[in-house]
Scaffold this motif. Structure first.
Motif, PDB file in Angstrom:
ATOM      1  N   PHE A  34       0.873  -1.171   0.000  1.00  0.00           N
ATOM      2  CA  PHE A  34       0.000   0.000   0.000  1.00  0.00           C
ATOM      3  C   PHE A  34       0.914   1.226   0.000  1.00  0.00           C
ATOM      4  O   PHE A  34       1.710   1.421   0.927  1.00  0.00           O
ATOM      5  N   VAL A  36      -0.719  -1.344  -4.252  1.00  0.00           N
ATOM      6  CA  VAL A  36      -2.061  -0.791  -4.126  1.00  0.00           C
ATOM      7  C   VAL A  36      -1.898   0.711  -3.964  1.00  0.00           C
ATOM      8  O   VAL A  36      -1.248   1.176  -3.014  1.00  0.00           O
ATOM      9  N   CYS A  96      -2.712   4.381  -2.992  1.00  0.00           N
ATOM     10  CA  CYS A  96      -3.533   4.941  -1.913  1.00  0.00           C
ATOM     11  C   CYS A  96      -3.808   6.437  -2.046  1.00  0.00           C
ATOM     12  O   CYS A  96      -4.709   6.953  -1.395  1.00  0.00           O
ATOM     13  N   ASN A 117      -0.280   8.048  -8.946  1.00  0.00           N
ATOM     14  CA  ASN A 117      -1.006   6.842  -8.549  1.00  0.00           C
ATOM     15  C   ASN A 117      -1.761   6.262  -9.745  1.00  0.00           C
ATOM     16  O   ASN A 117      -1.724   5.058 -10.010  1.00  0.00           O
ATOM     17  N   ILE A 131      -1.597   2.455 -12.076  1.00  0.00           N
ATOM     18  CA  ILE A 131      -2.812   1.728 -12.445  1.00  0.00           C
ATOM     19  C   ILE A 131      -2.950   1.647 -13.958  1.00  0.00           C
ATOM     20  O   ILE A 131      -3.306   0.609 -14.522  1.00  0.00           O
ATOM     21  N   ASP A 184      -8.637   0.698  -5.357  1.00  0.00           N
ATOM     22  CA  ASP A 184      -7.416   0.592  -4.552  1.00  0.00           C
ATOM     23  C   ASP A 184      -7.564   1.347  -3.238  1.00  0.00           C
ATOM     24  O   ASP A 184      -7.190   0.844  -2.162  1.00  0.00           O
ATOM     25  N   ARG A 185      -8.102   2.536  -3.299  1.00  0.00           N
ATOM     26  CA  ARG A 185      -8.267   3.337  -2.084  1.00  0.00           C
ATOM     27  C   ARG A 185      -9.273   2.693  -1.130  1.00  0.00           C
ATOM     28  O   ARG A 185      -9.093   2.727   0.095  1.00  0.00           O
ATOM     29  N   ARG A 215      -9.713  -0.482  -0.881  1.00  0.00           N
ATOM     30  CA  ARG A 215      -9.005  -1.618  -0.294  1.00  0.00           C
ATOM     31  C   ARG A 215      -8.109  -1.164   0.856  1.00  0.00           C
ATOM     32  O   ARG A 215      -7.984  -1.851   1.877  1.00  0.00           O
TER      33      ARG A 215
END
Length: 331
Positions: free
Chosen positions: A9, A40, A42, A103, A107, A180-181, A183
């Motif tokens: 993360f 991931v 964040c 970010n 992705i 992702d956020r 998660r």
């Protein structure tokens, strides 16, 4: 043997995420096909103007935030060892106040190479691109808040820049970022990096920067068996992680380039007391190994920010001479 998975993360602009790269690379190098690492995203800073880190005085005033973030990077670098620029950081501006673009770029990299049947290779390719974004941000001072810069970096890493630029601004990328956020919230992530280690249905969370020895111990406790033997520092001279000239050359050839702390971490080189983690001379055996590789023409080396970048001249699995010229275009 079952595969170990590590979810990281993170935010590409976080200095401790950048500082964790040597640990993750060492785990990847030692465990090979037995480990999969995925990030991931964040989103650390949605808007620097409304962000607030009182301890570091980052947030609100943009020029002050840029200066104080650079100061925090330099202080962290002396501990984690990854290089950072020492002046002239202008990452945030009124037009580009967020770390969300970086970010979204990771992705996007996953989305752009996700059409392949080789999912594991796709993750590794996306991870290589993320490292390039981190390096461009922290070491080279490129304005990675700009989508154009992110697409240019993607082109250097072999992505189609037009496809990348379109995907970067797509609803699909935004939706994946939101997932992702979500998660991260599900796992109550409060600091970057945070690591979720998964093995055979069991999980372990590690919060914050974690040294290799502590990380390896946690993995060994969770997975045990063969993985423990792969991570141990008790290795003989035939082991591929023994600190020899041959093995260090193979490591640099494999990855194309590395910074001193990455090599030192992978080969468990002992750091001399009181020495900064960024320097070659800080580690036992390291200066002699590097001198021999330079003398043999196996590697090149040049000053980079507050450290040195060591790169392969083999032109095989790593960075070829032509590739090196491409990378230099951005320095």
């Amino acid at each position: 043997m079952k595969k170990l998975k590590i979810l990281v993360f993170a935010d590409p602009v976080c200095t401790w995420c950048w500082g964790s790269v040597p640990v993750l690379r060492a785990l990847e190098y030692r465990l090979g096909e037995h480990v999969e690492i995925e990030y991931v995203m964040c989103g650390m800073i949605e808007d620097i103007r409304t962000f607030s880190n009182r301890r570091l005085e980052i947030g609100g005033d943009i020029p002050l935030s840029n200066r104080n973030m650079m100061k925090a990077w330099i202080e962290a670098s002396s501990i984690h060892g990854m290089p950072v620029m020492e002046r002239g950081m202008h990452l945030f501006s009124e037009e580009h106040p967020s770390t969300f673009p970086q970010n979204l770029a990771y992705i996007t990299a996953k989305l752009c190479c996700g059409h392949s049947d080789k999912a594991e290779c796709d993750i590794k390719r996306a991870n290589r691109y993320l490292r390039r974004v981190q390096e461009a941000t922290a070491v080279e001072g490129l304005l990675t808040t700009h989508n154009k810069v992110l697409a240019d970096l993607a082109a250097v890493e072999g992505f189609n820049p037009e496809e990348f630029a379109r995907t970067l601004e797509s609803d699909a990328a935004k939706k994946a970022f939101m997932a992702d956020r979500a998660r991260a919230r599900e796992y109550d992530v409060k600091s970057f990096p945070t690591f979720l280690i998964e093995y055979d249905g069991r999980e372990k969370m590690l919060s914050g920067y974690t040294a290799y020895s502590a990380f390896a111990a946690e993995i060994s406790a969770l997975a045990g068996g063969k993985i423990k033997s792969m991570l141990t520092d008790k290795i003989d001279s035939t082991h591929h992680c023994a600190p020899s000239i041959k093995n260090v050359k193979a490591f640099v050839d494999h990855y194309g380039s590395a910074y001193p702390v990455e090599i030192a971490t992978a080969f468990s080189l002992v750091r001399r007391s009181g020495r900064s983690a960024v320097n070659i001379e800080s580690y036992e055996l390291f200066p002699d190994i590097i001198d021999e590789l330079l003398k043999n023409g196996d590697i090149g080396m040049h000053p980079t920010a507050n450290s040195f970048r060591i790169f392969s001249l083999a032109g095989k699995e790593g960075v070829s001479m032509e590739r090196e010229k491409e990378l230099h275009h951005y320095w």
